[in-house]
Design an enzyme around this catalytic site. Structure first.
Site, PDB file in Angstrom:
ATOM      1  N   HIS A   1     -26.846   0.179 -19.644  1.00 20.59           N
ATOM      2  CA  HIS A   1     -28.302   0.076 -19.781  1.00 20.59           C
ATOM      3  C   HIS A   1     -28.794  -1.254 -19.220  1.00 20.59           C
ATOM      4  CE1 HIS A   1     -27.839   3.431 -22.658  1.00 20.59           C
ATOM      5  NE2 HIS A   1     -29.103   3.684 -22.365  1.00 20.59           N
TER       6      HIS A   1
ATOM      7  N   LYS B   1     -31.980  -4.195 -23.308  1.00 17.67           N
ATOM      8  CA  LYS B   1     -31.639  -3.347 -24.469  1.00 17.67           C
ATOM      9  C   LYS B   1     -30.958  -4.186 -25.539  1.00 17.67           C
ATOM     10  CE  LYS B   1     -29.628   1.116 -25.720  1.00 17.67           C
ATOM     11  NZ  LYS B   1     -30.887   1.519 -26.381  1.00 17.67           N
TER      12      LYS B   1
ATOM     13  N   THR C   1     -33.843   3.751 -31.779  1.00 21.50           N
ATOM     14  CA  THR C   1     -32.411   3.754 -32.102  1.00 21.50           C
ATOM     15  C   THR C   1     -32.060   2.492 -32.888  1.00 21.50           C
ATOM     16  OG1 THR C   1     -31.851   2.707 -29.980  1.00 21.50           O
ATOM     17  CG2 THR C   1     -31.838   5.115 -30.062  1.00 21.50           C
TER      18      THR C   1
END
Length: 269
Positions: free
Chosen positions: A158, A162, A103
């Site tokens: 998260h 991250k 991502t």
């Protein structure tokens, strides 16, 4: 085993790399033939099994993706945008199925992936779990059914490690909500609020990101109006769901025409 589809995994030492390896080795539907890491990494030249504190499995970790791709039919890639773009070009040369869970891409990156997809099957998703992709469909349908009296907020949580925000999954959910309302997400997204921001704009889709601990992934899509709220939620407690989804995507992509696909295609949704 020799007749099973051969797959390789890039970024072998990472959090998701290790999970992908474990799922691939446990699977009776694929055959793991290669794994890569960045040049200079301690794992380079070592047996993959030994690196993972397991019995040796006869797969030596390489820093040459093209060499590994040459003996593979599919590659699983949960690395970083710059690395994935490089892998995409090599996967296109080798005509592989390139499953991308990375991502944080920018528009220029996506253009390069589109170019690679002229020669390779690319299955890319910010989240590869069945539950999240069902949540996307629900989000789109609910957004289409409710008018702008209902504000839309996407809250994601998260783990502390991250590096990108909002998460790829949160952006996917935002896109789903925007499509449900027939608008472009870039035109109505509100990412983060601080200070005297003024009243919320009608029709905006807001994002909030929480980081902490070892949270695997939680996503809420909130539709809030005067007097009522609808909350759609997905909670991931085990990264294995993403690895299983990636393997499913790799198998689905075999024999497909070059192009860009996502997990909705894989799941027939």
């Amino acid at each position: 085993m020799a007749d099973l589809p051969a797959i390789s995994i890039v970024g072998a030492s990472g959090r998701m790399g290790r999970m992908l390896i474990a799922e691939a080795l446990a699977s009776d539907r694929v055959r793991l033939v290669g794994a890569t890491e960045q040049p200079g990494h301690d794992w380079i030249g070592q047996d993959l099994g030994a690196c993972l504190n397991r019995a040796k499995i006869g797969i030596v970790v390489s820093d040459d993706p093209l060499e590994v791709f040459a003996k593979s039919r599919a590659v699983l890639d949960f690395t970083a945008p710059a690395a994935t773009i490089g892998h995409a070009a090599l996967a296109a040369q080798a005509r592989l199925v390139h499953v991308i869970g990375t991502t944080g891409f920018h528009s220029d990156d996506l253009a390069k992936l589109s170019a690679a997809a002229r020669h390779a099957v690319i299955v890319r998703a910010g989240n590869m779990s069945l539950g999240v992709n069902l949540l996307m469909q629900l989000t789109r349908k609910v957004a289409a059914a409710l008018d702008s009296d209902f504000d839309i907020e996407i809250v994601e949580s998260h783990h502390r490690h991250k590096v990108d925000a909002p998460s790829g999954t949160a952006l996917m959910l935002g896109e789903a909500a925007a499509k449900g309302r027939g608008v472009g997400l870039d035109d109505i997204a509100e990412r983060g609020r601080d200070g005297m921001t003024g009243a919320r704009k009608t029709g905006a889709i807001g994002f909030s990101a929480i980081r902490g601990g070892d949270v695997v992934g939680e996503h809420d899509v909130i539709f809030a109006a005067d007097g009522e709220r609808i909350v759609l939620r997905h909670m991931a407690t085990d990264r294995a769901i993403f690895a299983r989804g990636a393997l499913k995507a790799a198998l689905w992509g075999l024999g497909k025409k070059p192009g860009e696909y996502d997990m909705l295609d894989v799941l027939g949704l």
